[in-house]
Design an enzyme around this catalytic site. Structure first.
Site, PDB file in Angstrom:
ATOM      1  N   SER A 124      59.573  27.614  -4.006  1.00  0.00           N
ATOM      2  CA  SER A 124      60.297  28.212  -5.127  1.00  0.00           C
ATOM      3  C   SER A 124      61.785  28.274  -4.820  1.00  0.00           C
ATOM      4  CB  SER A 124      59.756  29.628  -5.329  1.00  0.00           C
ATOM      5  OG  SER A 124      60.625  30.393  -6.113  1.00  0.00           O
ATOM      6  N   TYR A 149      56.912  38.156  -1.744  1.00  0.00           N
ATOM      7  CA  TYR A 149      56.499  36.880  -2.332  1.00  0.00           C
ATOM      8  C   TYR A 149      57.437  35.758  -1.863  1.00  0.00           C
ATOM      9  CZ  TYR A 149      56.625  33.070  -5.716  1.00  0.00           C
ATOM     10  OH  TYR A 149      56.666  31.820  -6.279  1.00  0.00           O
ATOM     11  N   LYS A 153      57.055  32.231   0.810  1.00  0.00           N
ATOM     12  CA  LYS A 153      57.456  30.835   0.563  1.00  0.00           C
ATOM     13  C   LYS A 153      58.334  30.328   1.704  1.00  0.00           C
ATOM     14  CE  LYS A 153      55.317  30.357  -3.356  1.00  0.00           C
ATOM     15  NZ  LYS A 153      54.068  29.593  -3.390  1.00  0.00           N
ATOM     16  N   ASN A 198      56.245  39.721 -16.907  1.00  0.00           N
ATOM     17  CA  ASN A 198      57.484  39.966 -16.163  1.00  0.00           C
ATOM     18  C   ASN A 198      58.526  38.902 -16.462  1.00  0.00           C
ATOM     19  OD1 ASN A 198      56.554  42.196 -14.546  1.00  0.00           O
ATOM     20  ND2 ASN A 198      55.219  40.703 -13.530  1.00  0.00           N
ATOM     21  N   LEU A 200      60.579  35.748 -18.470  1.00  0.00           N
ATOM     22  CA  LEU A 200      61.222  35.682 -19.785  1.00  0.00           C
ATOM     23  C   LEU A 200      60.387  34.967 -20.858  1.00  0.00           C
ATOM     24  CD1 LEU A 200      63.786  36.259 -21.455  1.00  0.00           C
ATOM     25  CD2 LEU A 200      64.672  34.055 -20.676  1.00  0.00           C
ATOM     26  N   ASP A 296      67.849  40.694  -9.427  1.00  0.00           N
ATOM     27  CA  ASP A 296      68.208  39.486 -10.185  1.00  0.00           C
ATOM     28  C   ASP A 296      69.557  38.925  -9.735  1.00  0.00           C
ATOM     29  OD1 ASP A 296      66.028  39.181 -11.764  1.00  0.00           O
ATOM     30  OD2 ASP A 296      66.923  39.973 -13.597  1.00  0.00           O
TER      31      ASP A 296
HETATM   32  P1  NAD Z   1      48.863  30.876 -11.263  1.00  0.00           P
HETATM   33  O1  NAD Z   1      48.623  32.256 -10.785  1.00  0.00           O
HETATM   34  O2  NAD Z   1      48.746  30.608 -12.716  1.00  0.00           O
HETATM   35  O3  NAD Z   1      47.923  29.840 -10.473  1.00  0.00           O
HETATM   36  C1  NAD Z   1      47.510  30.047  -9.152  1.00  0.00           C
HETATM   37  C2  NAD Z   1      46.001  29.790  -9.113  1.00  0.00           C
HETATM   38  O4  NAD Z   1      45.558  29.942  -7.764  1.00  0.00           O
HETATM   39  C3  NAD Z   1      45.206  30.784  -9.959  1.00  0.00           C
HETATM   40  O5  NAD Z   1      44.304  30.071 -10.775  1.00  0.00           O
HETATM   41  C4  NAD Z   1      44.469  31.653  -8.934  1.00  0.00           C
HETATM   42  O6  NAD Z   1      43.218  32.081  -9.415  1.00  0.00           O
HETATM   43  C5  NAD Z   1      44.367  30.717  -7.755  1.00  0.00           C
HETATM   44  N1  NAD Z   1      44.311  31.343  -6.429  1.00  0.00           N
HETATM   45  C6  NAD Z   1      45.148  32.275  -5.908  1.00  0.00           C
HETATM   46  N2  NAD Z   1      44.813  32.546  -4.640  1.00  0.00           N
HETATM   47  C7  NAD Z   1      43.727  31.784  -4.347  1.00  0.00           C
HETATM   48  C8  NAD Z   1      42.930  31.599  -3.197  1.00  0.00           C
HETATM   49  N3  NAD Z   1      43.158  32.268  -2.059  1.00  0.00           N
HETATM   50  N4  NAD Z   1      41.893  30.718  -3.254  1.00  0.00           N
HETATM   51  C9  NAD Z   1      41.636  30.031  -4.396  1.00  0.00           C
HETATM   52  N5  NAD Z   1      42.368  30.151  -5.508  1.00  0.00           N
HETATM   53  C10 NAD Z   1      43.401  31.006  -5.491  1.00  0.00           C
HETATM   54  O7  NAD Z   1      50.326  30.456 -10.746  1.00  0.00           O
HETATM   55  P2  NAD Z   1      51.222  29.210 -11.155  1.00  0.00           P
HETATM   56  O8  NAD Z   1      52.339  29.699 -12.006  1.00  0.00           O
HETATM   57  O9  NAD Z   1      50.398  28.096 -11.629  1.00  0.00           O
HETATM   58  O10 NAD Z   1      51.864  28.874  -9.729  1.00  0.00           O
HETATM   59  C11 NAD Z   1      51.274  27.938  -8.846  1.00  0.00           C
HETATM   60  C12 NAD Z   1      52.046  27.924  -7.540  1.00  0.00           C
HETATM   61  O11 NAD Z   1      53.414  27.630  -7.807  1.00  0.00           O
HETATM   62  C13 NAD Z   1      52.025  29.256  -6.792  1.00  0.00           C
HETATM   63  O12 NAD Z   1      51.951  28.993  -5.411  1.00  0.00           O
HETATM   64  C14 NAD Z   1      53.373  29.864  -7.125  1.00  0.00           C
HETATM   65  O13 NAD Z   1      53.835  30.743  -6.140  1.00  0.00           O
HETATM   66  C15 NAD Z   1      54.241  28.618  -7.210  1.00  0.00           C
HETATM   67  N6  NAD Z   1      55.432  28.838  -8.049  1.00  0.00           N
HETATM   68  C16 NAD Z   1      55.278  29.233  -9.340  1.00  0.00           C
HETATM   69  C17 NAD Z   1      56.390  29.475 -10.125  1.00  0.00           C
HETATM   70  C18 NAD Z   1      56.236  29.933 -11.553  1.00  0.00           C
HETATM   71  O14 NAD Z   1      57.202  30.389 -12.134  1.00  0.00           O
HETATM   72  N7  NAD Z   1      55.083  29.825 -12.179  1.00  0.00           N
HETATM   73  C19 NAD Z   1      57.686  29.303  -9.588  1.00  0.00           C
HETATM   74  C20 NAD Z   1      57.803  28.874  -8.259  1.00  0.00           C
HETATM   75  C21 NAD Z   1      56.671  28.638  -7.496  1.00  0.00           C
HETATM   76  C1  UD1 Z   2      61.358  35.229 -11.227  1.00  0.00           C
HETATM   77  C2  UD1 Z   2      61.313  35.711  -9.804  1.00  0.00           C
HETATM   78  C3  UD1 Z   2      61.320  34.510  -8.875  1.00  0.00           C
HETATM   79  C4  UD1 Z   2      60.133  33.613  -9.182  1.00  0.00           C
HETATM   80  C5  UD1 Z   2      60.201  33.215 -10.656  1.00  0.00           C
HETATM   81  C6  UD1 Z   2      58.989  32.455 -11.050  1.00  0.00           C
HETATM   82  C7  UD1 Z   2      62.358  37.948  -9.823  1.00  0.00           C
HETATM   83  C8  UD1 Z   2      63.527  38.751  -9.368  1.00  0.00           C
HETATM   84  N1  UD1 Z   2      62.425  36.611  -9.539  1.00  0.00           N
HETATM   85  O1  UD1 Z   2      62.524  34.458 -11.396  1.00  0.00           O
HETATM   86  O2  UD1 Z   2      61.243  34.934  -7.524  1.00  0.00           O
HETATM   87  O3  UD1 Z   2      60.142  32.447  -8.376  1.00  0.00           O
HETATM   88  O4  UD1 Z   2      60.255  34.398 -11.477  1.00  0.00           O
HETATM   89  O5  UD1 Z   2      59.150  31.972 -12.352  1.00  0.00           O
HETATM   90  O6  UD1 Z   2      61.405  38.455 -10.367  1.00  0.00           O
HETATM   91  N2  UD1 Z   2      64.768  38.466 -18.309  1.00  0.00           N
HETATM   92  C9  UD1 Z   2      65.084  39.343 -19.334  1.00  0.00           C
HETATM   93  N3  UD1 Z   2      64.060  40.028 -19.917  1.00  0.00           N
HETATM   94  C10 UD1 Z   2      62.755  39.902 -19.526  1.00  0.00           C
HETATM   95  C11 UD1 Z   2      62.450  38.996 -18.480  1.00  0.00           C
HETATM   96  C12 UD1 Z   2      63.485  38.312 -17.883  1.00  0.00           C
HETATM   97  O7  UD1 Z   2      66.249  39.490 -19.705  1.00  0.00           O
HETATM   98  O8  UD1 Z   2      61.887  40.581 -20.099  1.00  0.00           O
HETATM   99  C13 UD1 Z   2      65.859  37.674 -17.695  1.00  0.00           C
HETATM  100  C14 UD1 Z   2      66.039  37.914 -16.208  1.00  0.00           C
HETATM  101  O9  UD1 Z   2      66.903  38.984 -15.982  1.00  0.00           O
HETATM  102  C15 UD1 Z   2      66.586  36.557 -15.755  1.00  0.00           C
HETATM  103  C16 UD1 Z   2      65.937  35.558 -16.711  1.00  0.00           C
HETATM  104  O10 UD1 Z   2      65.525  36.316 -17.838  1.00  0.00           O
HETATM  105  O11 UD1 Z   2      67.982  36.511 -15.962  1.00  0.00           O
HETATM  106  C17 UD1 Z   2      64.719  34.863 -16.113  1.00  0.00           C
HETATM  107  O12 UD1 Z   2      63.830  35.835 -15.603  1.00  0.00           O
HETATM  108  P1  UD1 Z   2      62.348  35.445 -15.099  1.00  0.00           P
HETATM  109  O13 UD1 Z   2      61.674  34.635 -16.121  1.00  0.00           O
HETATM  110  O14 UD1 Z   2      61.695  36.721 -14.666  1.00  0.00           O
HETATM  111  O15 UD1 Z   2      62.601  34.491 -13.868  1.00  0.00           O
HETATM  112  P2  UD1 Z   2      63.507  34.711 -12.544  1.00  0.00           P
HETATM  113  O16 UD1 Z   2      64.007  36.089 -12.431  1.00  0.00           O
HETATM  114  O17 UD1 Z   2      64.493  33.614 -12.493  1.00  0.00           O
END
Ligand code: NAD
Ligand code: UD1
Length: 338
Positions: A124, A149, A153, A198, A200, A296
């Site tokens: 991430s 979290y 990473k 949580n 946006l 943030d």
């Molecule tokens: P998600 O929660 O939708 O998907 C993760 C999946 O892994 C879920 O289906 C969950 O049931 C499964 N899981 C969790 N722990 C497990 C375990 N120990 N064994 C088997 N299954 C397990 O999340 P996502 O948004 O699809 O994210 C996928 C990956 O990408 C994660 O590692 C997350 O940290 C990373 N990531 C996501 C974002 C984001 O914004 N979505 C941003 C940066 C990195």
């Molecule tokens: C957040 C996580 C980041 C994670 C990522 C995954 C935090 C501090 N960071 O990133 O570690 O990898 O999610 O997608 O939680 N915002 C609003 N109102 C809302 C929600 C968000 O104004 O209800 C704003 C935030 O202040 C930010 C932007 O929207 O400026 C994006 O927020 P968000 O979607 O939560 O992502 P990140 O904070 O970038």
């Protein structure tokens, strides 16, 4: 290629499975359904007309994992499984360190034992901490992250780097995602967190369908053009395309360790996102300005040069596409719930 997708029923993993099947790869999914539903498997089948092999268990379970490696003999792993809620990780650090690290250890042990040499890991942009300058390149300093979290990473990136050094036969891509948004155009796959979102985009989706009455904009006094936070929102279908390219690079070029950003290279503010959403859907998104959210950063977006140069990665979708697809998914999800 035969690819093991851990967390393959989650938000990003499910889109990945569709893209892999469309790319004629064979897939094996492991997911413990901690944050996903079994129905996602049916939806992957509905889109692709292929029912993937699925195992429901925790990736930390080395014995079950070993059975899968013996039976399926995957050639590559894409490791999505993990916990990802930043706030929850502050409240439950042990749970986060344990799941995110142990699941990775279990996979690395299987790679050592069963000669599976290719791994793509979901990292991430959080590993960059508070950016000194944007755009963020892969050489920008990684810093102690602001949450357990983020720390997981960062730790996993270090562990993978060390392990690859003593296993030159391992090809490991660490992909640093910026902000994945949007949904599959079918309306069958997307992100629908339980409770109040949580992030946006899922929050705006719920305002758009009337489940929440307004968006809280966290801070309008940042040193950005309109004062609201700027992020790099990448359509999830583009994000998973980046993984296909990474897999290709791992198998064809055998680069050893490859670290790469996945973003669009373009920053979008919260208010720009609201406007884009209104334009894409025709729905008014009421909002109220609230204080900054702790932790943030003002501005965060990717340099995409390395992804373009080394994998030929470019994005096909815009923010407007992501808003349209995100909304479509939310509407369909509401209908399915009724
Ligand atoms: P998600 O929660 O939708 O998907 C993760 C999946 O892994 C879920 O289906 C969950 O049931 C499964 N899981 C969790 N722990 C497990 C375990 N120990 N064994 C088997 N299954 C397990 O999340 P996502 O948004 O699809 O994210 C996928 C990956 O990408 C994660 O590692 C997350 O940290 C990373 N990531 C996501 C974002 C984001 O914004 N979505 C941003 C940066 C990195
Ligand atoms: C957040 C996580 C980041 C994670 C990522 C995954 C935090 C501090 N960071 O990133 O570690 O990898 O999610 O997608 O939680 N915002 C609003 N109102 C809302 C929600 C968000 O104004 O209800 C704003 C935030 O202040 C930010 C932007 O929207 O400026 C994006 O927020 P968000 O979607 O939560 O992502 P990140 O904070 O970038």
């Amino acid at each position: 290629m035969k690819v093991l997708v851990t967390g393959g029923l989650g938000f990003i993993g499910s889109h990945m499975c569709v893209s892999l099947i469309e790319n004629h790869d064979e897939i094996v999914i492991i997911d413990n359904l901690y944050n996903s539903k079994i129905d996602v498997l049916n939806r992957i089948e509905a889109i692709t007309k292929v029912r993937p092999t699925f195992y429901q268990f925790d990736v930390q379970d080395v014995n079950r994992l070993e059975e899968v490696f013996k039976k399926e003999k995957p050639e590559a792993i894409i490791h999505f499984a993990g916990y990802k809620a930043v706030g929850e990780s502050v409240a439950k650090p042990l749970m986060y360190y344990e799941n995110n690290l142990d699941s990775t250890f279990a996979l690395l042990k299987m790679m050592e034992k069963h000669g599976c040499n290719n791994l793509v890991f979901s990292s991430s942009a959080t590993v960059y901490g508070v950016p000194k300058e944007v755009p963020l390149t892969e050489d920008s300093p990684v810093q102690s992250a602001t949450s357990p979290y983020g720390e997981t990473k960062l730790m996993i990136e270090r562990i993978l780097t060390d392990v690859q050094k003593v296993h030159p036969e391992f090809n490991i891509a660490i992909l640093r995602y910026f902000n994945p948004v949007g949904a599959h155009k079918s309306g069958l796959l997307g992100e629908d967190p339980n409770g109040i979102p949580n992030n946006l985009m899922p929050y705006i989706n719920k305002v758009a369908v009337g489940e929440l009455d307004h968006l809280n904009v966290f801070g309008d006094d940042y040193s950005t053009e309109d004062g609201t936070g700027v992020r790099d929102y990448i359509h999830v279908v583009d994000l998973v395309k980046g993984h296909l390219l990474a897999l290709k690079k791992l198998s064809e070029e055998k680069p050893g360790l490859f670290i790469c950003n996945l973003g669009t290279g373009k920053g979008t503010s919260v208010l720009e996102m609201v406007k884009a959403y209104e334009k894409a859907t025709g729905i008014k998104i009421p909002y109220e300005i609230k204080p900054r959210r702790p932790g943030d950063v003002a501005e965060n977006y990717a340099s995409t040069e390395k992804a373009k140069k080394e994998m030929g990665f470019t994005c096909d979708y815009t923010i407007l596409d992501a808003c349209k697809d995100g909304y479509h998914f939310q509407v369909e999800e509401e209908k399915r719930r009724k």
